[in-house]
Design a protein around this motif. Structure first.
Motif, PDB file in Angstrom:
ATOM      1  N   LEU A  10       0.837  -1.194   0.000  1.00 45.16           N
ATOM      2  CA  LEU A  10       0.000   0.000   0.000  1.00 45.16           C
ATOM      3  C   LEU A  10       0.873   1.246   0.000  1.00 45.16           C
ATOM      4  CD1 LEU A  10      -2.520  -0.979   2.774  1.00 45.16           C
ATOM      5  CD2 LEU A  10      -3.173  -0.423   0.454  1.00 45.16           C
ATOM      6  N   VAL A  11       0.333   2.322  -0.516  1.00 46.07           N
ATOM      7  CA  VAL A  11       0.976   3.629  -0.403  1.00 46.07           C
ATOM      8  C   VAL A  11       0.237   4.404   0.687  1.00 46.07           C
ATOM      9  CG1 VAL A  11       1.491   5.809  -1.566  1.00 46.07           C
ATOM     10  CG2 VAL A  11       1.661   3.647  -2.827  1.00 46.07           C
ATOM     11  N   SER A  12       0.974   4.911   1.657  1.00 44.56           N
ATOM     12  CA  SER A  12       0.368   5.725   2.721  1.00 44.56           C
ATOM     13  C   SER A  12       0.508   7.196   2.351  1.00 44.56           C
ATOM     14  CB  SER A  12       1.048   5.453   4.063  1.00 44.56           C
ATOM     15  OG  SER A  12       0.794   4.130   4.488  1.00 44.56           O
ATOM     16  N   VAL A  13      -0.609   7.905   2.346  1.00 45.08           N
ATOM     17  CA  VAL A  13      -0.631   9.312   1.943  1.00 45.08           C
ATOM     18  C   VAL A  13      -0.996  10.165   3.160  1.00 45.08           C
ATOM     19  CG1 VAL A  13      -1.652  11.019   0.406  1.00 45.08           C
ATOM     20  CG2 VAL A  13      -1.359   8.655  -0.377  1.00 45.08           C
ATOM     21  N   PRO A  14      -0.033  10.891   3.732  1.00 47.78           N
ATOM     22  CA  PRO A  14      -0.335  11.740   4.881  1.00 47.78           C
ATOM     23  C   PRO A  14      -0.924  13.078   4.449  1.00 47.78           C
ATOM     24  CG  PRO A  14       1.982  11.925   4.354  1.00 47.78           C
ATOM     25  CD  PRO A  14       1.401  10.922   3.386  1.00 47.78           C
ATOM     26  N   PHE A  15      -1.602  13.744   5.374  1.00 48.82           N
ATOM     27  CA  PHE A  15      -2.111  15.079   5.089  1.00 48.82           C
ATOM     28  C   PHE A  15      -0.919  16.029   5.004  1.00 48.82           C
ATOM     29  CE2 PHE A  15      -3.984  19.146   5.409  1.00 48.82           C
ATOM     30  CZ  PHE A  15      -5.343  19.038   5.182  1.00 48.82           C
ATOM     31  N   SER A  16      -0.847  16.799   3.944  1.00 48.07           N
ATOM     32  CA  SER A  16       0.231  17.761   3.763  1.00 48.07           C
ATOM     33  C   SER A  16      -0.350  19.156   3.652  1.00 48.07           C
ATOM     34  CB  SER A  16       1.049  17.440   2.496  1.00 48.07           C
ATOM     35  OG  SER A  16       1.962  18.476   2.222  1.00 48.07           O
ATOM     36  N   LYS A  17      -0.104  19.962   4.660  1.00 48.32           N
ATOM     37  CA  LYS A  17      -0.613  21.337   4.623  1.00 48.32           C
ATOM     38  C   LYS A  17       0.015  22.119   3.477  1.00 48.32           C
ATOM     39  CE  LYS A  17       0.248  22.332   9.013  1.00 48.32           C
ATOM     40  NZ  LYS A  17       0.246  23.077  10.295  1.00 48.32           N
ATOM     41  N   THR A  18       1.260  21.816   3.168  1.00 49.05           N
ATOM     42  CA  THR A  18       1.940  22.514   2.075  1.00 49.05           C
ATOM     43  C   THR A  18       1.274  22.223   0.735  1.00 49.05           C
ATOM     44  OG1 THR A  18       4.044  22.407   3.258  1.00 49.05           O
ATOM     45  CG2 THR A  18       4.129  22.840   0.894  1.00 49.05           C
ATOM     46  N   ARG A  45      -3.838   4.577   1.285  1.00 49.62           N
ATOM     47  CA  ARG A  45      -4.612   4.924   2.472  1.00 49.62           C
ATOM     48  C   ARG A  45      -4.131   6.274   2.974  1.00 49.62           C
ATOM     49  NH1 ARG A  45      -2.188   0.173   6.361  1.00 49.62           N
ATOM     50  NH2 ARG A  45       0.017   0.750   6.212  1.00 49.62           N
ATOM     51  N   THR A  46      -4.971   6.952   3.715  1.00 49.17           N
ATOM     52  CA  THR A  46      -4.631   8.277   4.226  1.00 49.17           C
ATOM     53  C   THR A  46      -4.681   8.278   5.748  1.00 49.17           C
ATOM     54  OG1 THR A  46      -6.897   9.135   4.330  1.00 49.17           O
ATOM     55  CG2 THR A  46      -5.766   9.254   2.193  1.00 49.17           C
ATOM     56  N   ASP A  47      -4.127   9.316   6.348  1.00 49.01           N
ATOM     57  CA  ASP A  47      -4.217   9.458   7.800  1.00 49.01           C
ATOM     58  C   ASP A  47      -5.262  10.507   8.181  1.00 49.01           C
ATOM     59  OD1 ASP A  47      -2.982  11.840   7.101  1.00 49.01           O
ATOM     60  OD2 ASP A  47      -1.326  11.656   8.533  1.00 49.01           O
ATOM     61  N   PHE A  48      -6.203  10.764   7.270  1.00 44.18           N
ATOM     62  CA  PHE A  48      -7.227  11.777   7.526  1.00 44.18           C
ATOM     63  C   PHE A  48      -8.578  11.312   6.988  1.00 44.18           C
ATOM     64  CE2 PHE A  48      -4.569  12.750   3.839  1.00 44.18           C
ATOM     65  CZ  PHE A  48      -5.482  12.798   2.797  1.00 44.18           C
ATOM     66  N   PHE A  49      -9.639  11.966   7.440  1.00 44.44           N
ATOM     67  CA  PHE A  49     -10.982  11.694   6.954  1.00 44.44           C
ATOM     68  C   PHE A  49     -11.133  12.285   5.555  1.00 44.44           C
ATOM     69  CE2 PHE A  49     -11.557  11.436  11.534  1.00 44.44           C
ATOM     70  CZ  PHE A  49     -12.394  10.334  11.670  1.00 44.44           C
ATOM     71  N   ASN A  64     -11.085  -1.016   1.581  1.00 43.66           N
ATOM     72  CA  ASN A  64     -10.622  -2.222   2.257  1.00 43.66           C
ATOM     73  C   ASN A  64     -10.934  -3.403   1.347  1.00 43.66           C
ATOM     74  OD1 ASN A  64      -9.585  -0.812   4.408  1.00 43.66           O
ATOM     75  ND2 ASN A  64     -11.352  -1.118   5.727  1.00 43.66           N
ATOM     76  N   PHE A  65     -11.858  -4.256   1.736  1.00 44.12           N
ATOM     77  CA  PHE A  65     -12.189  -5.434   0.933  1.00 44.12           C
ATOM     78  C   PHE A  65     -13.599  -5.356   0.365  1.00 44.12           C
ATOM     79  CE2 PHE A  65     -12.325  -5.952   5.511  1.00 44.12           C
ATOM     80  CZ  PHE A  65     -13.678  -6.101   5.725  1.00 44.12           C
ATOM     81  N   ARG A  66     -14.253  -4.198   0.461  1.00 47.53           N
ATOM     82  CA  ARG A  66     -15.629  -4.044  -0.007  1.00 47.53           C
ATOM     83  C   ARG A  66     -15.689  -3.235  -1.301  1.00 47.53           C
ATOM     84  NH1 ARG A  66     -15.998  -3.279   5.628  1.00 47.53           N
ATOM     85  NH2 ARG A  66     -17.231  -4.895   6.657  1.00 47.53           N
ATOM     86  N   SER A  79     -13.110   6.955   6.625  1.00 48.00           N
ATOM     87  CA  SER A  79     -12.317   7.157   7.837  1.00 48.00           C
ATOM     88  C   SER A  79     -10.839   6.969   7.538  1.00 48.00           C
ATOM     89  CB  SER A  79     -12.772   6.180   8.924  1.00 48.00           C
ATOM     90  OG  SER A  79     -14.118   6.402   9.295  1.00 48.00           O
ATOM     91  N   PRO A  80      -9.960   7.445   8.413  1.00 48.47           N
ATOM     92  CA  PRO A  80      -8.516   7.274   8.183  1.00 48.47           C
ATOM     93  C   PRO A  80      -8.095   5.809   8.118  1.00 48.47           C
ATOM     94  CG  PRO A  80      -8.926   8.908   9.898  1.00 48.47           C
ATOM     95  CD  PRO A  80     -10.233   8.250   9.614  1.00 48.47           C
ATOM     96  N   HIS A  81      -7.027   5.561   7.385  1.00 51.25           N
ATOM     97  CA  HIS A  81      -6.329   4.277   7.322  1.00 51.25           C
ATOM     98  C   HIS A  81      -7.101   3.177   6.596  1.00 51.25           C
ATOM     99  CE1 HIS A  81      -3.751   6.356  10.062  1.00 51.25           C
ATOM    100  NE2 HIS A  81      -4.650   6.359  11.016  1.00 51.25           N
ATOM    101  N   GLN A  82      -8.166   3.537   5.900  1.00 51.55           N
ATOM    102  CA  GLN A  82      -8.867   2.553   5.084  1.00 51.55           C
ATOM    103  C   GLN A  82      -8.187   2.458   3.720  1.00 51.55           C
ATOM    104  OE1 GLN A  82     -12.876   4.401   5.506  1.00 51.55           O
ATOM    105  NE2 GLN A  82     -13.518   2.436   6.341  1.00 51.55           N
ATOM    106  N   LYS A  83      -8.104   1.241   3.197  1.00 50.72           N
ATOM    107  CA  LYS A  83      -7.457   1.025   1.912  1.00 50.72           C
ATOM    108  C   LYS A  83      -8.396   1.443   0.783  1.00 50.72           C
ATOM    109  CE  LYS A  83      -5.079  -1.627   4.836  1.00 50.72           C
ATOM    110  NZ  LYS A  83      -5.397  -1.715   6.290  1.00 50.72           N
ATOM    111  N   GLN A  84      -7.920   2.297  -0.113  1.00 47.98           N
ATOM    112  CA  GLN A  84      -8.739   2.804  -1.206  1.00 47.98           C
ATOM    113  C   GLN A  84      -8.141   2.395  -2.553  1.00 47.98           C
ATOM    114  OE1 GLN A  84      -9.584   7.070  -0.808  1.00 47.98           O
ATOM    115  NE2 GLN A  84      -9.047   6.956   1.362  1.00 47.98           N
ATOM    116  N   GLU A  85      -9.008   1.920  -3.428  1.00 46.22           N
ATOM    117  CA  GLU A  85      -8.611   1.599  -4.805  1.00 46.22           C
ATOM    118  C   GLU A  85      -9.741   2.060  -5.711  1.00 46.22           C
ATOM    119  OE1 GLU A  85      -7.771  -2.363  -7.498  1.00 46.22           O
ATOM    120  OE2 GLU A  85      -7.038  -2.366  -5.424  1.00 46.22           O
ATOM    121  N   TRP A  86      -9.531   3.168  -6.410  1.00 42.18           N
ATOM    122  CA  TRP A  86     -10.578   3.812  -7.204  1.00 42.18           C
ATOM    123  C   TRP A  86     -10.563   3.298  -8.640  1.00 42.18           C
ATOM    124  CZ3 TRP A  86     -13.881   7.727  -5.223  1.00 42.18           C
ATOM    125  CH2 TRP A  86     -13.608   8.114  -3.915  1.00 42.18           C
ATOM    126  N   HIS A  87     -11.738   2.874  -9.098  1.00 42.31           N
ATOM    127  CA  HIS A  87     -11.924   2.454 -10.486  1.00 42.31           C
ATOM    128  C   HIS A  87     -12.956   3.401 -11.106  1.00 42.31           C
ATOM    129  CE1 HIS A  87      -9.797  -1.493 -10.115  1.00 42.31           C
ATOM    130  NE2 HIS A  87     -10.021  -1.233  -8.841  1.00 42.31           N
TER     131      HIS A  87
END
Length: 299
Positions: A10-18, A45-49, A64-66, A79-87
């Motif tokens: 997975l790639v973790s994407v944090p919130f970046s204010k910049t 996944r992200t660390d933010f809503f 996640n798996f749904r 919610s944060p830390h959920q795995k996202q895969e956009w099609h």
């Protein structure tokens, strides 16, 4: 049994204010402002809503798996830390987004369990979305517009105003969500149910008995179960098993851990006990579940 290893990461994407161009851990805008970000990585996944207020939508999201089919007039509440895969075809999407970190509100809102009071946050039994009428959508967008205005032109009291509007927005969405899924909205007599959810997030890898959590809260198992039932409409055992199953599925699908390693990670005395629990909850073996997912059979 042959060990199962899934090498995908997975790639973790944090919130970046910049990157967001704002001074707070919150931002809102339109789909054209972030075109391309949903499909930049295959899975992340992200660390933010992340909330999406769709006017026009297409395709689906693997959360996640749904599998979640995206529809017009849908509000997607991630919610944060959920795995996202956009099609999706991003160019054809039309939405307003809201992203924020939980700690953004901490200075203003002393209630550390506030997000657990929101029925759509960290939820496993009901979908992370709802549909809204044009009037409801207009009100949500109006409130997001107020937040955006303060972000673009901040003054001394902008933080207080932004958090106030955000708090109001989250609460009215919670009311709509409770109505849509017929969830209890009783005023809690105590914080035990919310504390229990918080503890599950912290200890689900090492504690799988309700009694252990009751002991941590210094109450009886009966009292804890009553509090959880009154607040969430399910038993404490059900909530624990669903959270454990959620974590197991994520580890199976998105980590390189073997079954034996997962048994150790989740403190099962033997891999066979872990496999039996998984089969009881899903009706499938680990092998069957992984095979179905890899062949496009989602929940």
């Amino acid at each position: 049994m042959k060990e199962i290893i899934n090498p995908e990461k997975l790639v973790s994407v944090p919130f970046s204010k910049t990157d967001c161009g704002v001074d707070f851990y919150i931002n809102t805008g339109k789909s054209v402002d972030i075109s391309g970000v949903l499909t930049e990585y295959k899975r992340f996944r992200t660390d933010f809503f992340c909330f999406f207020f769709f006017r026009k939508a297409n395709g689906f999201l693997l959360l996640n798996f749904r599998k979640i089919d995206l529809r017009d007039d849908m509000i997607l509440l991630l919610s944060p830390h959920q795995k996202q895969e956009w099609h999706v075809d991003e160019a054809a999407l039309d939405y307003t987004f809201l992203i924020f970190r939980e700690d953004f509100m901490r200075t203003f809102i002393a209630d550390k369990f506030f997000v657990y009071r929101l029925l759509y946050c960290y939820q496993t039994d009901t979908p992370p979305y709802l549909y809204c009428s044009p009037g409801e959508q207009a009100e949500y967008i109006r409130l997001l517009g107020k937040i955006k205005q303060e972000l673009l032109h901040p003054v001394a009291d902008s933080y207080n105003l932004i958090v106030s509007v955000l708090y109001y927005l989250l609460v009215i969405i919670n009311r709509a969500y409770a109505t849509a899924y017929q969830l209890p909205v009783e005023v809690p007599k105590n914080n035990y149910a919310f504390q229990y959810k918080d503890l599950l997030e912290q200890h689900i890898h090492t504690m799988q008995r309700v009694q252990e959590y009751a002991d941590m809260l210094h109450i009886s198992r009966i009292s804890l179960n009553s509090a959880v039932m009154a607040q969430f409409g399910v038993s404490a055992t059900h909530l624990l098993k669903q959270r454990l199953l959620e974590e197991l599925k994520n580890e199976l699908l998105f980590s390189d851990r073997t079954i034996s390693q997962l048994a150790d990670d989740f403190c099962f005395s033997d891999p066979s006990h872990l496999m039996r629990f998984f089969k009881q909850q899903t009706g499938k073996t680990f092998t069957q579940y992984l095979h179905d997912y890899q062949n496009g059979i989602y929940e």
